[in-house]
Enzyme design. Structure first.
Site, PDB file in Angstrom:
ATOM      1  CG  ASP A   1       0.835  14.275  20.838  1.00  0.00           C
ATOM      2  OD1 ASP A   1       2.038  14.431  21.121  1.00  0.00           O
ATOM      3  OD2 ASP A   1       0.366  13.200  20.456  1.00  0.00           O
TER       4      ASP A   1
ATOM      5  CB  CYS B   1       1.375  14.086  27.763  1.00  0.00           C
ATOM      6  SG  CYS B   1       0.505  15.408  28.664  1.00  0.00           S
TER       7      CYS B   1
ATOM      8  CE  LYS C   1       2.099   9.805  20.389  1.00  0.00           C
ATOM      9  NZ  LYS C   1       1.236  10.848  20.930  1.00  0.00           N
TER      10      LYS C   1
ATOM     11  CB  CYS D   1      -6.416  17.262  26.924  1.00  0.00           C
ATOM     12  SG  CYS D   1      -5.252  18.537  26.437  1.00  0.00           S
TER      13      CYS D   1
ATOM     14  CD  GLU E   1      -1.855  12.640  18.016  1.00  0.00           C
ATOM     15  OE1 GLU E   1      -1.757  11.741  18.849  1.00  0.00           O
ATOM     16  OE2 GLU E   1      -2.238  13.792  18.300  1.00  0.00           O
TER      17      GLU E   1
ATOM     18  CB  SER F   1      -5.624  13.809  18.289  1.00  0.00           C
ATOM     19  OG  SER F   1      -6.043  14.148  19.590  1.00  0.00           O
TER      20      SER F   1
END
Length: 551
Positions: free
Chosen positions: A78, A119, A121, A191, A441, A467
């Protein structure tokens, strides 16, 4: 065994011949076959190292007497897809992942599966597939990235995104932006904040489909490799017990996940994903259930981007089991239900007590209700979602004039061009599941507002989504969306909008007569679509239903 469909009897000699072409011996053909579903990719920092995780999982399966077979799924980062056309494909990829796993595990019938996502999705897509296939399954993620450090302060991807707004406002030089860019993401992993990827990895653990530590052990730690080996061994025990996702993913398990979500202050995307996973499992779960659980559950953690505590800090003080143990003190957790390894009670009894800082005691919670709130009103009769745990106190109730934009690109140009003023309510529409399509997002607009110093004076509402790195008075998933004729389509510049997060209301202050006049003149804009986006727009439902496909 399910794999007997391709390996037992004279009629299956052709299939066995192909298995022998893979190098399998008679002994291996007689053992359980286990899928290793991995989303390794050279293009995603959270997935760069997943081949190593996969090898550890396969070692665990082999040591427990199984035969592993690995295949890959797609995955969208993303962060890389943000703020351009690519983001239209992010949420869309969730259904493709679920479908592709269904195809592989039906065409090649195996006996059990270990899923390796990391991550946004990819985690829910694989969970949806696990529900659909209902094979003994264990999840093991790739783990979170370590925080970065910039001039003595720990940072994550959210701070990096907000720096773009600071730079646009002249508050940061080119050199400072470059220095921060080189420091923000120090290595592989999802992240480092409580963004969507880590939210979903933590909730996979809370719902019982992953081993303890799945959401919080850093990607670069050897403990992550050991966890992967344990997951490979554990799936063989689940196969022996015939324990399947349908036995684990019950209504109480979803409530546990939602309680944990509210206590942690997870990404608003988790509302979409848990709703979609419940839909696949046939468990009743709607926006009103989520609202009720939010009102009853205290927020006891405040992780980045809402604060300076990172996901790795949570792991050091006991992680998800410790959070659930603290909630259980108030009878908010169902304890005597199964997970992929024992019961929830087994996990919380082995967890440390809340440390009081990273995980606060319920008596000293950050807030008495959850980190996510559901807003309703004439602007969102089917609901809108906000990460209220990351909203400045002065923005919990905000009334201001609308500034309307029919795309993210229009909004970001106005924000970074200095055209948004204190007190405004930015409206971004036609970015919903159908209208986008793909429900993009909106991290770029929200982080720009924060970076420019407007995060505590400007609200933003959209039929798109945010996000997990977003903070501030950002209300997404507004349903019905603009493309479906939702009231958000009829807002005019200057209209007064009342954003009452504390009261859980979202209202447009325009008379019914004026709304009727506007509706009579309204016509949805037409977009030229092709390929997968065209099919997606025809099939996808409202954000309030998890943006699942029509049955």
């Amino acid at each position: 065994m399910r794999s007997d469909q391709i390996k037992k009897g004279a009629n299956r000699a052709p299939q066995r011949a192909l298995l022998r072409a893979l190098g399998l011996t008679d002994g291996e053909i007689g053992r359980p076959f286990v899928a290793v579903v991995c989303s390794a990719s050279d293009y995603i920092p959270g997935h760069k190292h997943l081949r190593e995780i996969s090898e550890a999982v396969k070692a665990g399966i082999l040591s427990a007497g199984g035969v592993p077979f690995e295949f890959q799924t797609i995955g969208v980062c993303d962060g890389i897809a943000m703020n351009h056309k690519g983001m239209k494909y992010s949420l869309c990829s969730r259904e493709l992942i679920a479908d592709s796993v269904e195809v592989m595990l039906t065409a090649h019938p195996l006996d059990a599966a270990v899923f390796i996502p990391n991550c946004d999705k990819i985690v829910p897509g694989m969970l949806m597939a696990a529900c659909r296939m209902n094979l003994p399954s264990v999840f093991v993620s790739g783990g979170p990235m370590l925080p970065g450090e910039f001039r003595g302060e720990r940072i994550g991807f959210s701070e990096m995104s907000e720096a773009v707004g600071s730079h646009a406002a002249g508050k940061m030089t080119d050199e400072e932006l470059r220095e921060m860019e080189e420091a923000a993401c120090p290595g592989c992993g999802s992240c480092s904040g409580m963004y969507t990827a880590n939210s979903m990895n933590c909730l996979t653990e809370a719902i019982g489909m992953a081993l303890p530590g799945n959401g919080t052990i850093p990607a670069v730690y050897s403990a992550r490799i050991r966890l992967a080996k344990l997951a490979g061994g554990q799936v063989m025990r689940l196969l022996k017990e015939n324990r399947k996702p349908g036995d684990i993913l019950t209504k109480p398990a979803f409530r546990n996940a939602l309680r944990t979500e509210m206590a942690l202050g997870c990404s608003t995307n988790t509302v979409l994903h848990l709703t979609a996973i419940a839909h696949e499992m046939g468990v009743p779960l709607d926006i009103d259930d989520i609202d009720r659980i939010s009102r009853e559950t205290p927020q006891i953690c405040k992780l980045n981007p809402a604060g300076k505590i990172f996901i790795t800090d949570l792991g050091k003080v006991g992680g998800i089991p410790a959070v659930m143990k603290e909630l259980a003190r108030r009878d908010l957790i169902a304890l005597d239900i199964p997970t992929v390894s024992g019961t929830v009670r087994d996990r919380v009894e082995q967890a440390p007590d809340a440390d009081g800082t990273v995980i606060r005691k319920v008596e000293n919670a950050y807030r008495p209700d959850g980190g996510i709130a559901i807003l309703k009103g004439n602007l969102a009769p089917e609901g809108g979602v906000v990460k209220q745990g990351a909203v400045a106190p002065e923005m919990m109730h905000h009334v201001g004039p609308a500034r309307c934009f029919n795309s993210e690109e229009e909004a970001i140009a106005a924000i970074q061009g200095g055209k948004i003023k204190k007190g405004d309510v930015v409206v971004i529409r036609y970015e919903g599941p159908k209208g986008g399509p793909g429900m993009r997002e909106m991290l770029a607009p929200t982080s720009s507002l924060t970076g420019m110093g407007l995060g505590s004076s400007v609200a933003l509402i959209t039929d798109g989504r945010f996000s997990g790195a977003t903070r501030g008075a950002a209300i997404g998933h507004v349903s019905p969306e603009a493309a479906a004729g939702g009231l958000i389509a009829l807002i005019h510049d200057g209209d007064t909008i009342d954003v009452d997060i504390s009261g859980r209301k979202l209202e447009l202050r325009v008379s019914e007569a004026e709304i009727a006049r506007r509706r009579a003149a309204w016509k949805a804009p037409q977009k030229e679509l092709s390929g997968y986006l065209k099919r997606y727009a025809k099939l996808v439902t409202s954000g309030s239903r998890g943006a699942v496909f029509e049955d």
